[in-house]
Design a protein around this motif. Structure first.
Motif, PDB file in Angstrom:
ATOM      1  N   ARG A   1       0.767  -1.152   0.076  1.00  0.00           N
ATOM      2  CA  ARG A   1      -0.044  -0.077   0.147  1.00  0.00           C
ATOM      3  C   ARG A   1       0.848   1.149   0.023  1.00  0.00           C
ATOM      4  O   ARG A   1       0.460   2.431  -0.604  1.00  0.00           O
ATOM      5  N   ILE A   2       1.956   1.175   0.846  1.00  0.00           N
ATOM      6  CA  ILE A   2       2.763   2.502   0.983  1.00  0.00           C
ATOM      7  C   ILE A   2       3.684   2.587  -0.511  1.00  0.00           C
ATOM      8  O   ILE A   2       3.702   3.626  -0.892  1.00  0.00           O
ATOM      9  N   LEU A   3       4.116   1.600  -1.074  1.00  0.00           N
ATOM     10  CA  LEU A   3       4.836   1.641  -2.018  1.00  0.00           C
ATOM     11  C   LEU A   3       3.995   2.087  -3.463  1.00  0.00           C
ATOM     12  O   LEU A   3       4.468   2.936  -4.121  1.00  0.00           O
ATOM     13  N   ARG A   4       2.599   1.629  -3.399  1.00  0.00           N
ATOM     14  CA  ARG A   4       1.851   2.131  -4.581  1.00  0.00           C
ATOM     15  C   ARG A   4       1.494   3.690  -4.198  1.00  0.00           C
ATOM     16  O   ARG A   4       1.350   4.424  -5.189  1.00  0.00           O
ATOM     17  N   ALA A   5       1.266   4.085  -2.990  1.00  0.00           N
ATOM     18  CA  ALA A   5       1.209   5.469  -2.673  1.00  0.00           C
ATOM     19  C   ALA A   5       2.305   6.248  -2.825  1.00  0.00           C
ATOM     20  O   ALA A   5       2.133   7.323  -3.494  1.00  0.00           O
ATOM     21  N   LEU A   6       3.658   5.913  -2.805  1.00  0.00           N
ATOM     22  CA  LEU A   6       4.588   6.514  -3.270  1.00  0.00           C
ATOM     23  C   LEU A   6       4.878   6.645  -4.664  1.00  0.00           C
ATOM     24  O   LEU A   6       5.657   7.670  -5.146  1.00  0.00           O
ATOM     25  N   ALA A   7       4.375   5.513  -5.386  1.00  0.00           N
ATOM     26  CA  ALA A   7       4.686   5.728  -6.775  1.00  0.00           C
ATOM     27  C   ALA A   7       3.778   6.639  -7.588  1.00  0.00           C
ATOM     28  O   ALA A   7       3.749   6.875  -8.819  1.00  0.00           O
ATOM     29  N   ARG A   8       2.667   7.148  -6.739  1.00  0.00           N
ATOM     30  CA  ARG A   8       1.877   8.152  -7.337  1.00  0.00           C
ATOM     31  C   ARG A   8       1.723   9.530  -6.568  1.00  0.00           C
ATOM     32  O   ARG A   8       0.947   9.826  -5.873  1.00  0.00           O
ATOM     33  N   PRO A   9       2.816  10.225  -6.717  1.00  0.00           N
ATOM     34  CA  PRO A   9       3.146  11.544  -6.134  1.00  0.00           C
ATOM     35  C   PRO A   9       1.967  12.619  -6.320  1.00  0.00           C
ATOM     36  O   PRO A   9       1.576  12.636  -7.441  1.00  0.00           O
ATOM     37  N   ASP A  10       1.571  13.117  -5.197  1.00  0.00           N
ATOM     38  CA  ASP A  10       0.501  14.056  -5.322  1.00  0.00           C
ATOM     39  C   ASP A  10       1.130  15.523  -5.776  1.00  0.00           C
ATOM     40  O   ASP A  10       1.374  16.412  -5.106  1.00  0.00           O
ATOM     41  N   VAL A  11       1.248  15.539  -6.949  1.00  0.00           N
ATOM     42  CA  VAL A  11       1.793  16.831  -7.742  1.00  0.00           C
ATOM     43  C   VAL A  11       0.696  17.516  -8.486  1.00  0.00           C
ATOM     44  O   VAL A  11       0.580  18.763  -8.554  1.00  0.00           O
ATOM     45  N   LEU A  12       0.157  16.552  -9.391  1.00  0.00           N
ATOM     46  CA  LEU A  12      -0.885  17.260 -10.174  1.00  0.00           C
ATOM     47  C   LEU A  12      -2.558  16.758  -9.934  1.00  0.00           C
ATOM     48  O   LEU A  12      -2.624  15.797  -9.254  1.00  0.00           O
ATOM     49  N   GLU A  13      -3.276  17.818 -10.350  1.00  0.00           N
ATOM     50  CA  GLU A  13      -4.674  17.525 -10.008  1.00  0.00           C
ATOM     51  C   GLU A  13      -5.316  17.941 -11.378  1.00  0.00           C
ATOM     52  O   GLU A  13      -5.063  18.776 -12.052  1.00  0.00           O
ATOM     53  N   TYR A  14      -6.767  17.285 -11.204  1.00  0.00           N
ATOM     54  CA  TYR A  14      -7.638  17.777 -12.414  1.00  0.00           C
ATOM     55  C   TYR A  14      -8.941  18.284 -11.555  1.00  0.00           C
ATOM     56  O   TYR A  14      -9.185  18.052 -10.499  1.00  0.00           O
TER      57      TYR A  14
END
Length: 599
Positions: free
Chosen positions: A43-56
């Motif tokens: 769960r942590i690795l998947r979250a780290l692989a999707r950094p919260d940088v962009l949003e729609y």
């Protein structure tokens, strides 16, 4: 045979040591293979692989399905018609008793989305049943237990999802990350600049090859110890008087500007008169005293001009800041420079006063040593050594009194002064009157000890103290990094000075050059390239360290990273980790490129 036994014993001891190390460090392979641990890690690795940088920008969709609680006597009516091209849900069964479990299946939802699943009674209040998560085709299946709400009319199960629309933009976390990484880079830049400026002069005092040749007779050493505190007090008093005078002059802008112009002119004229270009005869004592007075006037005029300049900078900077709009930081910077100059003038004047009286003490001691009879010099040495020992011990006692709050002058002043006087007398009795004391080697050891002590304390610990002093934020981080930079760079610089070639030193010294000229013409040309390399490398280190000291209140991106990790916001933390990796990589490339160009 003996070697084999020794080898076997060494192997057994190694196994025992590592086995105990496994025990102390609690190595557990069972935890490594635990399904619960692996699930959390995934769960942590998947979250780290999707950094919260962009949003729609998102549109919200609500999909509803009827449910009867309880079942009507005639049975649940047939499900309403649905549009197979639009999102819809099917509840099985279509009616049930309160608290019964039903299956909810959704179709044509936005792929890979999640949202709440609510139960809506006739009152209209949303009661959450759970959450839905759609797969890549927009389908989901979940079970939920109905709420204990009954009605003859149909009630509603509602799913809420959101769909991305438009082009992506920076998220709030992305904007915060960029702001903090910029703050981090400039923290490292300021800390490196401040640390380098202080490390360069300190490094010469920490170089053994430069300091071991510095010797002074006992008379000069004792006079120096007596005169230095006096010089610091006099310099501090002069700074205070000039500061008060500058405050009195700043009430009138014309007077302030006039003093600012007149101060440098007076200082320049007095200095030119005190140091004529050439003289054919030795000037009389009266003229030399007059020149000394002129130099004093030049110093006072220069200090007053600096105070006036700092006051003008503060006034102008504060007035310009609100007028410059987006560039208001330039006005604030000017005001801060003025404040820094005013704050630094007091210790600077104290050091100047100490340096002037130190030079006077050295020349006076050398003159007494050379011109007076041996017996007289011995008596003077006894008196001066006792006085110097008493003063030095009393200063140490005063420091102990301040640190440990010992409110007993007998313990902190009188007894240390007597012990110091006795040790000074003992030194004067044992030392030859014509012996030269290794004062340079003593300064070298003291400087090295202080640098080693500072370097042993990590910046992460220093920032805790500075955060208490100046408050939590990047300023505390700059001070902590700057102090650690001084300790680290001064050591590297001094070791580079110790490794220079001795030939140029001997050649310049043979020409009759003094110590300052020897450093300028023989030392500095040999150390400029490595100094530049060490400085760039330290900037790279400070960038990496400034990402960590935020964990202890030092500002920068580390502060934001700590908050997100503590709140288990791994996607947000991933954005900060990504920014740190990018900046460190860029700094490594930049420093490597600059080193190739300059060295």
């Amino acid at each position: 045979m003996k070697r084999s036994i020794i080898l076997a014993i060494a192997i057994i001891l190694g196994i025992i040591i590592y086995a105990y190390g496994f025990e102390v460090t609690q190595v557990s392979l069972e935890e490594l293979g635990s399904p619960r641990r692996q699930e959390s890690l995934t769960r942590i690795l998947r979250a780290l692989a999707r950094p919260d940088v962009l949003e729609y920008a998102q549109d919200e969709f609500q999909v509803e399905a009827p449910i009867y609680v309880p079942c009507p006597p005639a049975g649940a009516p047939s499900a309403p018609a649905v549009d197979p091209g639009q999102p819809y849900m099917v509840v099985t069964p279509a009616c049930a008793e309160p608290s019964a479990q039903v299956t909810i299946e959704g179709f044509n939802f936005e792929p890979n989305t999640a949202g709440p699943l609510n139960f809506i009674p006739p009152s209209g209040v949303s009661l959450q049943l759970g959450r839905i998560e759609t797969d890549a085709s927009g389908h989901f299946v979940t079970t939920a237990r109905l709420r204990n709400r009954t009605s003859d009319a149909a009630q509603v199960i509602r799913a809420i999802t959101r769909r991305n629309v438009g082009a992506p933009s920076l998220s709030e976390n992305g904007r915060n990350t960029i702001d903090k990484i910029i703050e981090t880079v400039f923290m490292a830049l300021l800390a490196t600049t401040i640390g380098t400026a202080l490390s360069i002069p300190i490094s010469f005092f920490a170089a053994q090859n430069l300091m071991r040749t510095v010797t002074m007779p006992l008379t000069s050493v004792a006079l120096t110890i007596l005169f230095v505190p006096m010089g610091m007090l006099i310099g501090g008093a002069v700074a205070g008087a000039m500061g008060d005078l500058s405050r009195a002059l700043t009430s009138n802008l014309a007077t302030n500007l006039g003093g600012l112009i007149a101060g440098p002119l007076v200082a320049w004229g007095a200095t030119r008169w005190a140091f004529p270009q050439e003289e054919t005869t030795i000037p009389p004592v009266g003229l030399r005293l007059a020149r000394l007075a002129a130099l004093l006037v030049a110093v006072l005029a220069s200090v007053l001009a600096l105070f006036l300049l700092s006051d003008i900078a503060v006034t102008v900077g504060r007035a310009l800041a609100p007028q410059l709009g987006a560039f208001g930081f330039l006005g604030a910077f000017l005001a801060n420079l003025g404040e820094i100059v005013r704050i630094a003038l007091a210790p600077f004047c104290a050091l100047i006063g100490a340096g002037m009286l130190m030079g006077l003490a050295g020349r006076l001691g050398q003159a007494l040593f050379e011109r007076l009879p041996t017996a007289t010099v011995k008596l003077i040495n006894l008196a001066l050594a006792a006085g110097a020992g008493a003063v030095l011990a009393a200063l140490i006692g005063a420091a102990v009194q301040w640190l440990y709050e010992v409110d007993d002058p007998t313990v902190t002043l009188y007894v240390p002064a007597l012990v110091g006087a006795a040790l000074g007398l003992l030194l004067a009795l044992r030392a030859r009157h014509d012996a030269s004391l290794p004062i340079g080697f003593t300064v070298y050891n003291i400087t090295r000890t202080i640098l080693n002590a500072l370097r042993s304390v990590e910046a992460l610990i220093m920032v805790i103290v500075f955060a208490v002093w100046v408050g939590i934020g990047p300023f505390a981080g700059v001070l902590a990094l700057g102090l650690h930079t001084v300790a680290a760079l001064a050591k590297l610089y001094s070791e580079q000075v110790e490794s220079i070639l001795s030939g140029p030193l001997e050649a310049v010294t043979a020409t009759g050059a003094n110590r300052l000229q020897m450093i300028v013409y023989a030392v500095i040309p040999q150390i400029v390239p490595p100094y530049i390399s060490f400085t760039m490398y330290r900037w790279d280190i400070n960038v990496r360290m400034s990402t960590i000291i935020g964990f202890a209140g030092g500002g920068g991106i580390g502060f934001l990273l700590q908050q997100n990790i503590n709140l288990l916001n791994y996607r947000q933390a991933s954005a900060q980790i990504l920014a740190i990796a990018i900046v460190v990589s860029l700094m490594d490339y930049l420093s490597s490129s600059l080193r190739q160009r300059t060295i």
